[in-house]
Design a protein around this motif. Structure first.
Motif, PDB file in Angstrom:
ATOM      1  N   TYR A  90       0.815  -1.215   0.000  1.00  0.00           N
ATOM      2  CA  TYR A  90       0.000   0.000   0.000  1.00  0.00           C
ATOM      3  C   TYR A  90       0.851   1.267   0.000  1.00  0.00           C
ATOM      4  CZ  TYR A  90      -4.617  -2.114   0.528  1.00  0.00           C
ATOM      5  OH  TYR A  90      -5.795  -2.795   0.301  1.00  0.00           O
ATOM      6  N   GLU A  91       1.952   1.252   0.732  1.00  0.00           N
ATOM      7  CA  GLU A  91       2.738   2.471   0.879  1.00  0.00           C
ATOM      8  C   GLU A  91       3.791   2.642  -0.208  1.00  0.00           C
ATOM      9  OE1 GLU A  91       4.344   2.543   4.810  1.00  0.00           O
ATOM     10  OE2 GLU A  91       2.385   2.943   5.764  1.00  0.00           O
ATOM     11  N   GLN A  92       4.306   1.524  -0.723  1.00  0.00           N
ATOM     12  CA  GLN A  92       5.392   1.609  -1.694  1.00  0.00           C
ATOM     13  C   GLN A  92       5.047   0.994  -3.042  1.00  0.00           C
ATOM     14  OE1 GLN A  92       9.032   0.065   0.081  1.00  0.00           O
ATOM     15  NE2 GLN A  92       8.402   0.754   2.119  1.00  0.00           N
ATOM     16  N   GLY A  93       3.920   0.301  -3.133  1.00  0.00           N
ATOM     17  CA  GLY A  93       3.541  -0.318  -4.392  1.00  0.00           C
ATOM     18  C   GLY A  93       4.438  -1.465  -4.794  1.00  0.00           C
ATOM     19  N   ARG A  94       5.082  -2.083  -3.801  1.00  0.00           N
ATOM     20  CA  ARG A  94       5.987  -3.200  -4.096  1.00  0.00           C
ATOM     21  C   ARG A  94       5.436  -4.477  -3.482  1.00  0.00           C
ATOM     22  NH1 ARG A  94      10.529  -3.505  -1.886  1.00  0.00           N
ATOM     23  NH2 ARG A  94      10.437  -1.886  -0.298  1.00  0.00           N
ATOM     24  N   THR A  95       5.627  -5.585  -4.190  1.00  0.00           N
ATOM     25  CA  THR A  95       5.142  -6.866  -3.696  1.00  0.00           C
ATOM     26  C   THR A  95       6.079  -7.991  -4.104  1.00  0.00           C
ATOM     27  OG1 THR A  95       3.289  -8.428  -3.727  1.00  0.00           O
ATOM     28  CG2 THR A  95       3.731  -7.247  -5.762  1.00  0.00           C
ATOM     29  N   ALA A  96       6.083  -9.038  -3.299  1.00  0.00           N
ATOM     30  CA  ALA A  96       6.864 -10.231  -3.632  1.00  0.00           C
ATOM     31  C   ALA A  96       6.096 -11.057  -4.658  1.00  0.00           C
ATOM     32  CB  ALA A  96       7.113 -11.048  -2.361  1.00  0.00           C
ATOM     33  N   ASP A  97       6.699 -12.167  -5.085  1.00  0.00           N
ATOM     34  CA  ASP A  97       6.067 -13.001  -6.098  1.00  0.00           C
ATOM     35  C   ASP A  97       5.070 -13.988  -5.484  1.00  0.00           C
ATOM     36  OD1 ASP A  97       7.312 -11.851  -8.249  1.00  0.00           O
ATOM     37  OD2 ASP A  97       9.023 -13.202  -8.203  1.00  0.00           O
ATOM     38  N   ASP A  98       4.312 -13.536  -4.532  1.00  0.00           N
ATOM     39  CA  ASP A  98       3.242 -14.354  -3.968  1.00  0.00           C
ATOM     40  C   ASP A  98       1.987 -14.124  -4.799  1.00  0.00           C
ATOM     41  OD1 ASP A  98       2.185 -15.802  -1.249  1.00  0.00           O
ATOM     42  OD2 ASP A  98       0.705 -14.381  -2.032  1.00  0.00           O
ATOM     43  N   PRO A  99       1.291 -15.185  -5.217  1.00  0.00           N
ATOM     44  CA  PRO A  99       0.131 -14.987  -6.108  1.00  0.00           C
ATOM     45  C   PRO A  99      -0.965 -14.142  -5.492  1.00  0.00           C
ATOM     46  CG  PRO A  99       0.263 -17.265  -5.328  1.00  0.00           C
ATOM     47  CD  PRO A  99       1.558 -16.610  -4.973  1.00  0.00           C
ATOM     48  N   ILE A 100      -1.183 -14.273  -4.184  1.00  0.00           N
ATOM     49  CA  ILE A 100      -2.230 -13.476  -3.552  1.00  0.00           C
ATOM     50  C   ILE A 100      -1.853 -12.000  -3.559  1.00  0.00           C
ATOM     51  CG2 ILE A 100      -3.455 -13.028  -1.387  1.00  0.00           C
ATOM     52  CD1 ILE A 100      -3.228 -16.033  -0.785  1.00  0.00           C
ATOM     53  N   LEU A 101      -0.609 -11.692  -3.244  1.00  0.00           N
ATOM     54  CA  LEU A 101      -0.165 -10.296  -3.256  1.00  0.00           C
ATOM     55  C   LEU A 101      -0.144  -9.729  -4.671  1.00  0.00           C
ATOM     56  CD1 LEU A 101       2.689 -10.431  -0.593  1.00  0.00           C
ATOM     57  CD2 LEU A 101       0.476  -9.287  -0.379  1.00  0.00           C
ATOM     58  N   TYR A 111      -9.845  -0.864  -7.617  1.00  0.00           N
ATOM     59  CA  TYR A 111     -10.781  -0.738  -6.511  1.00  0.00           C
ATOM     60  C   TYR A 111     -10.066  -0.183  -5.273  1.00  0.00           C
ATOM     61  CZ  TYR A 111     -13.337  -3.895  -9.565  1.00  0.00           C
ATOM     62  OH  TYR A 111     -13.945  -4.460 -10.655  1.00  0.00           O
ATOM     63  N   PRO A 112     -10.674   0.807  -4.608  1.00  0.00           N
ATOM     64  CA  PRO A 112     -10.046   1.422  -3.427  1.00  0.00           C
ATOM     65  C   PRO A 112     -10.241   0.602  -2.160  1.00  0.00           C
ATOM     66  CG  PRO A 112     -12.135   2.493  -3.884  1.00  0.00           C
ATOM     67  CD  PRO A 112     -11.938   1.477  -4.984  1.00  0.00           C
ATOM     68  N   VAL A 113      -9.733  -0.615  -2.176  1.00  0.00           N
ATOM     69  CA  VAL A 113      -9.844  -1.495  -1.006  1.00  0.00           C
ATOM     70  C   VAL A 113      -8.952  -0.942   0.102  1.00  0.00           C
ATOM     71  CG1 VAL A 113      -9.413  -3.825  -0.138  1.00  0.00           C
ATOM     72  CG2 VAL A 113     -10.355  -3.500  -2.445  1.00  0.00           C
ATOM     73  N   PRO A 114      -9.503  -0.668   1.283  1.00  0.00           N
ATOM     74  CA  PRO A 114      -8.710  -0.038   2.345  1.00  0.00           C
ATOM     75  C   PRO A 114      -7.761  -1.004   3.039  1.00  0.00           C
ATOM     76  CG  PRO A 114     -10.933  -0.460   3.124  1.00  0.00           C
ATOM     77  CD  PRO A 114     -10.918  -0.844   1.667  1.00  0.00           C
ATOM     78  N   LEU A 115      -6.678  -0.457   3.556  1.00  0.00           N
ATOM     79  CA  LEU A 115      -5.675  -1.262   4.253  1.00  0.00           C
ATOM     80  C   LEU A 115      -6.109  -1.607   5.669  1.00  0.00           C
ATOM     81  CD1 LEU A 115      -2.838  -2.496   4.631  1.00  0.00           C
ATOM     82  CD2 LEU A 115      -1.999  -0.180   5.154  1.00  0.00           C
TER      83      LEU A 115
END
Length: 322
Positions: A90-101, A111-115
């Motif tokens: 949410y803060e940096q727009g970075r994610t690991a290679d996890d399919p859910i993430l 969609y503006p899904v809240p944290l």
């Protein structure tokens, strides 16, 4: 670019499979959503399933129960890892290679899904590491809000809503679903030494922890469960006005999901309140019948006629997503 598209496609497919295996009732309702919203809801559900199974599933190398994912040798550390991963996304727009993430990263573009509700959900799952009993309904209500009411807050921006009041009704529906889960899973939870029924209410009906752990089904137990069912029913009723506040293209799916989950309570009664050796589930023919009924009812719903004007008024709500 093609690799990124394939990664996103594969990520959503993973979430779809998790949802289909873990909750046939929820999955059945979700297929009535528009494709993009359907995928986003699968991403939400897969996250919920993943973090729940971190705590519930044994991490001893054995195969998890059907529909479940593998647990963790260090559940608290795993939950912290998810908390950090979400904040980073949410803060940096970075994610690991996890399919859910990866699915969440793509979902947040639309969609503006809240944290905050996602973090609250993690707090709720974490409660299972330290609490096996709940003294009263106030304590249980907090747990239900965290692990299920939050799901209503996460999915509402995907469904779309016209009025903030929809969020309160979404929380009510989440709590109703969780109370239903608790009743369905009394036996399964007891085998994990967990009792979610409020202890003061068990005492009021004259049903002891020993009775529950031994799977005793007597008049006291039936009266206790009936009381819990009545409470769940009240939350289902409180949630209903919120459905008409959702975007018309999602009302059928949400209404159907709630109705089908509510049918689990009926199945518990049909099973003569045996939640220790029988699992209450909704038969396919019931799902088909309910889907047909709700579809027909929606065709004569006057709110459906407002779908085009709703789009014009609320299109901008999806433009800001983080």
């Amino acid at each position: 670019m093609m690799r990124q598209v394939q990664q996103v496609t594969d990520a959503y497919e993973y979430c779809r499979q998790v949802t289909q295996r873990a909750s046939k009732t929820f999955y059945w309702g979700s297929v009535f959503l528009p494709p993009q919203k359907r995928q986003a809801v699968w991403a939400i559900y897969a996250f919920c399933r993943m973090v729940d199974d971190i705590v519930d599933e044994e991490a001893d190398g054995t195969t998890p129960a059907i529909g479940h994912l593998r647990g963790s040798y260090s559940p608290a550390r795993a939950i912290d890892g998810w908390r950090e991963a979400l904040i980073r996304l949410y803060e940096q727009g970075r994610t690991a290679d996890d399919p859910i993430l990866l699915a969440w990263d793509h979902m947040l573009e639309y969609y503006p899904v809240p944290l905050r509700p996602a973090l609250d959900l993690l707090d709720g799952v974490e409660m299972d590491l330290t609490r096996q009993r709940y003294l009263n309904f106030d304590e249980l209500h907090l747990y239900c809000y965290r692990v299920a009411g939050t799901v209503g807050l996460l999915t509402s921006p995907i469904f779309g809503y016209e009025d903030e009041e929809a969020l309160n009704h979404a929380v009510d529906l989440g709590i109703a679903l969780q109370l239903t889960n608790i009743l369905r899973d009394i036996g399964e939870d007891a085998r994990r030494d967990r009792i979610y029924l409020p202890l003061d209410e068990m005492a009021r009906f004259g049903y002891s922890e020993t009775d529950l752990m031994e799977g005793v089904i007597n008049d006291e137990f039936r009266e206790l469960v009936h009381f819990q069912m009545k409470r769940a029913d009240e939350y289902y009723q409180r949630s209903l006005p919120g459905i008409d506040l959702l975007h018309p293209d999602c009302r059928l799916a949400v209404r159907l999901s709630g109705t089908l989950y509510r049918c689990i309570l009926d199945r518990i009664r049909i099973n003569n309140f045996n939640v220790f050796t029988m699992r209450a589930s909704v038969p396919l023919q019931t799902k088909v019948r309910m889907a047909s009924t709700h579809w027909f009812m929606q065709q004569v719903d006057p709110y459906v006629k407002g779908i085009h004007s709703w789009k014009g008024q609320h299109q901008s709500a999806l433009s800001s997503h983080r």
